[in-house]
Motif scaffolding. Sequence first.
Motif, PDB file in Angstrom:
ATOM      1  N   VAL A  53     -36.272  -5.963 -30.419  1.00  8.34           N
ATOM      2  CA  VAL A  53     -35.793  -4.576 -30.454  1.00  8.34           C
ATOM      3  C   VAL A  53     -34.888  -4.274 -29.250  1.00  8.34           C
ATOM      4  O   VAL A  53     -33.886  -3.551 -29.365  1.00  8.34           O
ATOM      5  CB  VAL A  53     -36.963  -3.571 -30.499  1.00  8.34           C
ATOM      6  CG1 VAL A  53     -37.545  -3.474 -31.895  1.00  8.34           C
ATOM      7  CG2 VAL A  53     -38.042  -3.924 -29.502  1.00  8.34           C
ATOM      8  N   THR A  54     -35.213  -4.881 -28.107  1.00  4.98           N
ATOM      9  CA  THR A  54     -34.351  -4.646 -26.917  1.00  4.98           C
ATOM     10  C   THR A  54     -32.953  -5.193 -27.177  1.00  4.98           C
ATOM     11  O   THR A  54     -31.960  -4.572 -26.802  1.00  4.98           O
ATOM     12  CB  THR A  54     -34.908  -5.377 -25.677  1.00  4.98           C
ATOM     13  OG1 THR A  54     -35.418  -6.647 -26.097  1.00  4.98           O
ATOM     14  CG2 THR A  54     -36.005  -4.596 -25.006  1.00  4.98           C
ATOM     15  N   ILE A  77     -42.700   1.528 -28.505  1.00  3.08           N
ATOM     16  CA  ILE A  77     -42.466   0.210 -29.132  1.00  3.08           C
ATOM     17  C   ILE A  77     -42.361  -0.806 -27.999  1.00  3.08           C
ATOM     18  O   ILE A  77     -41.553  -0.625 -27.083  1.00  3.08           O
ATOM     19  CB  ILE A  77     -41.171   0.202 -29.967  1.00  3.08           C
ATOM     20  CG1 ILE A  77     -41.294   1.163 -31.159  1.00  3.08           C
ATOM     21  CG2 ILE A  77     -40.843  -1.216 -30.440  1.00  3.08           C
ATOM     22  CD1 ILE A  77     -40.035   1.265 -32.007  1.00  3.08           C
ATOM     23  N   SER A  78     -43.190  -1.865 -28.062  1.00  4.25           N
ATOM     24  CA  SER A  78     -43.136  -2.877 -27.001  1.00  4.25           C
ATOM     25  C   SER A  78     -41.771  -3.590 -27.037  1.00  4.25           C
ATOM     26  O   SER A  78     -41.299  -3.969 -28.118  1.00  4.25           O
ATOM     27  CB  SER A  78     -44.237  -3.921 -27.223  1.00  4.25           C
ATOM     28  OG  SER A  78     -43.829  -5.140 -26.636  1.00  4.25           O
ATOM     29  N   PRO A  79     -41.150  -3.783 -25.858  1.00  5.98           N
ATOM     30  CA  PRO A  79     -39.840  -4.448 -25.831  1.00  5.98           C
ATOM     31  C   PRO A  79     -39.898  -5.887 -26.369  1.00  5.98           C
ATOM     32  O   PRO A  79     -38.892  -6.466 -26.746  1.00  5.98           O
ATOM     33  CB  PRO A  79     -39.450  -4.429 -24.348  1.00  5.98           C
ATOM     34  CG  PRO A  79     -40.586  -3.863 -23.592  1.00  5.98           C
ATOM     35  CD  PRO A  79     -41.623  -3.411 -24.536  1.00  5.98           C
ATOM     36  N   GLN A  90     -43.781   2.643 -36.485  1.00  8.07           N
ATOM     37  CA  GLN A  90     -42.750   2.289 -35.488  1.00  8.07           C
ATOM     38  C   GLN A  90     -41.380   2.238 -36.178  1.00  8.07           C
ATOM     39  O   GLN A  90     -40.384   2.697 -35.615  1.00  8.07           O
ATOM     40  CB  GLN A  90     -43.074   0.929 -34.863  1.00  8.07           C
ATOM     41  CG  GLN A  90     -44.282   0.965 -33.929  1.00  8.07           C
ATOM     42  CD  GLN A  90     -44.589  -0.407 -33.356  1.00  8.07           C
ATOM     43  OE1 GLN A  90     -44.438  -1.426 -34.055  1.00  8.07           O
ATOM     44  NE2 GLN A  90     -45.005  -0.459 -32.095  1.00  8.07           N
ATOM     45  N   ARG A  91     -41.343   1.720 -37.386  1.00  8.98           N
ATOM     46  CA  ARG A  91     -40.076   1.666 -38.124  1.00  8.98           C
ATOM     47  C   ARG A  91     -39.542   3.095 -38.338  1.00  8.98           C
ATOM     48  O   ARG A  91     -38.362   3.367 -38.142  1.00  8.98           O
ATOM     49  CB  ARG A  91     -40.273   0.993 -39.490  1.00  8.98           C
ATOM     50  CG  ARG A  91     -40.554  -0.488 -39.383  1.00  8.98           C
ATOM     51  CD  ARG A  91     -40.688  -1.145 -40.732  1.00  8.98           C
ATOM     52  NE  ARG A  91     -41.108  -2.544 -40.563  1.00  8.98           N
ATOM     53  CZ  ARG A  91     -41.070  -3.447 -41.555  1.00  8.98           C
ATOM     54  NH1 ARG A  91     -40.650  -3.093 -42.764  1.00  8.98           N
ATOM     55  NH2 ARG A  91     -41.464  -4.689 -41.343  1.00  8.98           N
ATOM     56  N   GLU A  92     -40.442   3.976 -38.684  1.00  8.86           N
ATOM     57  CA  GLU A  92     -40.036   5.372 -38.944  1.00  8.86           C
ATOM     58  C   GLU A  92     -39.439   5.983 -37.671  1.00  8.86           C
ATOM     59  O   GLU A  92     -38.345   6.566 -37.698  1.00  8.86           O
ATOM     60  CB  GLU A  92     -41.247   6.186 -39.398  1.00  8.86           C
ATOM     61  CG  GLU A  92     -40.944   7.143 -40.549  1.00  8.86           C
ATOM     62  CD  GLU A  92     -39.618   6.843 -41.256  1.00  8.86           C
ATOM     63  OE1 GLU A  92     -39.525   5.812 -41.968  1.00  8.86           O
ATOM     64  OE2 GLU A  92     -38.655   7.631 -41.062  1.00  8.86           O
ATOM     65  N   LEU A  94     -38.166   4.405 -35.073  1.00  9.75           N
ATOM     66  CA  LEU A  94     -36.904   3.750 -34.696  1.00  9.75           C
ATOM     67  C   LEU A  94     -35.783   4.197 -35.643  1.00  9.75           C
ATOM     68  O   LEU A  94     -34.674   4.517 -35.193  1.00  9.75           O
ATOM     69  CB  LEU A  94     -37.060   2.222 -34.744  1.00  9.75           C
ATOM     70  CG  LEU A  94     -35.822   1.430 -34.338  1.00  9.75           C
ATOM     71  CD1 LEU A  94     -35.420   1.759 -32.882  1.00  9.75           C
ATOM     72  CD2 LEU A  94     -36.048  -0.086 -34.481  1.00  9.75           C
ATOM     73  N   ARG A  95     -36.107   4.277 -36.926  1.00  7.46           N
ATOM     74  CA  ARG A  95     -35.095   4.702 -37.918  1.00  7.46           C
ATOM     75  C   ARG A  95     -34.567   6.099 -37.554  1.00  7.46           C
ATOM     76  O   ARG A  95     -33.371   6.350 -37.501  1.00  7.46           O
ATOM     77  CB  ARG A  95     -35.738   4.713 -39.311  1.00  7.46           C
ATOM     78  CG  ARG A  95     -34.774   5.039 -40.439  1.00  7.46           C
ATOM     79  CD  ARG A  95     -35.462   5.072 -41.798  1.00  7.46           C
ATOM     80  NE  ARG A  95     -35.614   3.747 -42.409  1.00  7.46           N
ATOM     81  CZ  ARG A  95     -36.788   3.177 -42.692  1.00  7.46           C
ATOM     82  NH1 ARG A  95     -37.921   3.788 -42.367  1.00  7.46           N
ATOM     83  NH2 ARG A  95     -36.855   1.969 -43.265  1.00  7.46           N
ATOM     84  N   GLU A  96     -35.505   6.966 -37.193  1.00  3.90           N
ATOM     85  CA  GLU A  96     -35.124   8.346 -36.856  1.00  3.90           C
ATOM     86  C   GLU A  96     -34.210   8.361 -35.620  1.00  3.90           C
ATOM     87  O   GLU A  96     -33.164   9.004 -35.604  1.00  3.90           O
ATOM     88  CB  GLU A  96     -36.409   9.119 -36.540  1.00  3.90           C
ATOM     89  CG  GLU A  96     -36.328  10.631 -36.754  1.00  3.90           C
ATOM     90  CD  GLU A  96     -37.706  11.232 -36.479  1.00  3.90           C
ATOM     91  OE1 GLU A  96     -38.633  10.939 -37.282  1.00  3.90           O
ATOM     92  OE2 GLU A  96     -37.835  11.911 -35.435  1.00  3.90           O
ATOM     93  N   TRP A  97     -34.595   7.538 -34.602  1.00  3.88           N
ATOM     94  CA  TRP A  97     -33.801   7.545 -33.368  1.00  3.88           C
ATOM     95  C   TRP A  97     -32.415   6.966 -33.623  1.00  3.88           C
ATOM     96  O   TRP A  97     -31.398   7.516 -33.202  1.00  3.88           O
ATOM     97  CB  TRP A  97     -34.521   6.736 -32.273  1.00  3.88           C
ATOM     98  CG  TRP A  97     -33.820   6.824 -30.935  1.00  3.88           C
ATOM     99  CD1 TRP A  97     -33.916   7.820 -30.017  1.00  3.88           C
ATOM    100  CD2 TRP A  97     -32.860   5.897 -30.421  1.00  3.88           C
ATOM    101  NE1 TRP A  97     -33.084   7.561 -28.955  1.00  3.88           N
ATOM    102  CE2 TRP A  97     -32.435   6.382 -29.168  1.00  3.88           C
ATOM    103  CE3 TRP A  97     -32.321   4.678 -30.895  1.00  3.88           C
ATOM    104  CZ2 TRP A  97     -31.496   5.725 -28.368  1.00  3.88           C
ATOM    105  CZ3 TRP A  97     -31.389   4.013 -30.089  1.00  3.88           C
ATOM    106  CH2 TRP A  97     -30.990   4.543 -28.852  1.00  3.88           C
ATOM    107  N   LEU A  98     -32.369   5.859 -34.366  1.00  3.61           N
ATOM    108  CA  LEU A  98     -31.074   5.205 -34.617  1.00  3.61           C
ATOM    109  C   LEU A  98     -30.166   6.108 -35.449  1.00  3.61           C
ATOM    110  O   LEU A  98     -28.950   6.078 -35.313  1.00  3.61           O
ATOM    111  CB  LEU A  98     -31.290   3.877 -35.353  1.00  3.61           C
ATOM    112  CG  LEU A  98     -31.904   2.746 -34.526  1.00  3.61           C
ATOM    113  CD1 LEU A  98     -32.174   1.532 -35.411  1.00  3.61           C
ATOM    114  CD2 LEU A  98     -30.989   2.350 -33.371  1.00  3.61           C
ATOM    115  N   ASP A  99     -30.816   6.965 -36.269  1.00  3.38           N
ATOM    116  CA  ASP A  99     -30.016   7.804 -37.166  1.00  3.38           C
ATOM    117  C   ASP A  99     -29.371   8.958 -36.404  1.00  3.38           C
ATOM    118  O   ASP A  99     -28.351   9.486 -36.782  1.00  3.38           O
ATOM    119  CB  ASP A  99     -30.939   8.379 -38.255  1.00  3.38           C
ATOM    120  CG  ASP A  99     -30.129   8.652 -39.522  1.00  3.38           C
ATOM    121  OD1 ASP A  99     -30.574   9.378 -40.404  1.00  3.38           O
ATOM    122  OD2 ASP A  99     -28.993   8.110 -39.569  1.00  3.38           O
ATOM    123  N   VAL A 100     -30.021   9.334 -35.284  1.00  3.48           N
ATOM    124  CA  VAL A 100     -29.547  10.537 -34.582  1.00  3.48           C
ATOM    125  C   VAL A 100     -28.990  10.216 -33.208  1.00  3.48           C
ATOM    126  O   VAL A 100     -27.914  10.596 -32.829  1.00  3.48           O
ATOM    127  CB  VAL A 100     -30.741  11.524 -34.376  1.00  3.48           C
ATOM    128  CG1 VAL A 100     -30.291  12.724 -33.552  1.00  3.48           C
ATOM    129  CG2 VAL A 100     -31.287  11.926 -35.712  1.00  3.48           C
TER     130      VAL A 100
END
Length: 285
Positions: A53-54, A77-79, A90-92, A94-100
């Motif tokens: 993820v990092t 989320i652990s690096p 965690q997917r939810e 991350l998806r939200e953060w990446l989307d905004v």
Amino acid sequence: MTLDPAAGAEAALRARRARAEVKRAVHARERTALQVAEAAWEHPGSAEASLRVTELLDAIPGIGARRAERTLERLEISPRKRVGGLGARQRERLREWLDVDPAPARLIVLAGPTAVGKGTVAQHVREHYPWIRHSVSWTTRAPRPGEIDGVHYRFVSDAEFDEGLAEDAFVEWATVHNSHRYGTPRAQVQEVLDTGDSVLLEIDLQGARQIRDSMPEALLVFLAPPSWEELVRRLVGRGTEDEAERTRRLATAEVELASQDEFDAIVVNRDVAEAAAEVVGLIGR
Ligand SMILES: Nc1nc2c(ncn2[C@@H]2O[C@H](COP(=O)(O)OP(=O)(O)O)[C@@H](O)[C@H]2O)c(=O)[nH]1
Ligand SMILES: Nc1ncnc2c1ncn2[C@@H]1O[C@H](COP(=O)(O)OP(=O)(O)O)[C@@H](O)[C@H]1O
């Protein structure tokens, strides 16, 4: 079944290359990090799924390593996790953060030791990347030969600086090299950010720390010299300080060099144009 070591090494090399290609495409904006994450979750055995993820966040222009680390802390989320190995919640997140969130860094701090070349690199950015605006700091120090009031700095008296402080006019300020005061005018920065442009603040370590605390979305870049000897050579070569002032500034420089890990990114100023391009590349568009 005997595992052929050569075949194993070949497969590992292919996998590494595939991951590098994914990161390159994100950095070049050919794919968004969100598209990569969705592909990872659709194809568990893919290169996208095996990215850490990092690595994925770090590949996003304008997100330095520190900002990636802080974001993962916030997302819990652990690096060490691979994108494909994230759980549903965690997917939810991350998806939200990446989307905004991964907007280009619009407030960029360029800090570094005296005479490393901050002013020179900032001037190159000003000339070659006109879409990046620059804040003009107030300072109580006297102008150097060639420095123009209102361009390099706003040169003010102690009394005027005190007035600015009383009016909370600075988004950050500091006494630097134990002598003069410097401050970034809040109104100027806000005006640029309100227009959606990016603004570069060329400030010292103390100011960078204040910005990191008050504006966590800022991108903090440390400009480092190729070596200590080169830094000293540039300070002496600039010829703008006497021996006593140079000694004072080099003492500050040692402290600042020790703090570079607090920054999102470190750019070594070997060549001005290359350093400027690297800083601008970090900002994203
Ligand atoms: N905190 C803060 N530092 C500033 C500001 N403007 C300039 N500085 C820093 O003050 C230090 C001294 O700047 P200057 O007197 O131009 O000398 P230089 O470091 O040799 O370029 C440098 O580290 C600058 O980055 C400001 O508005 N706020
Ligand atoms: N990449 C570089 N190589 C050699 N000299 C440089 C480089 N960048 C800057 N300089 C020189 O180093 C001196 C200090 O640069 P300056 O921009 O004043 O540093 P700072 O603003 O960080 O104090 C200046 O004489 C400048 O011309």
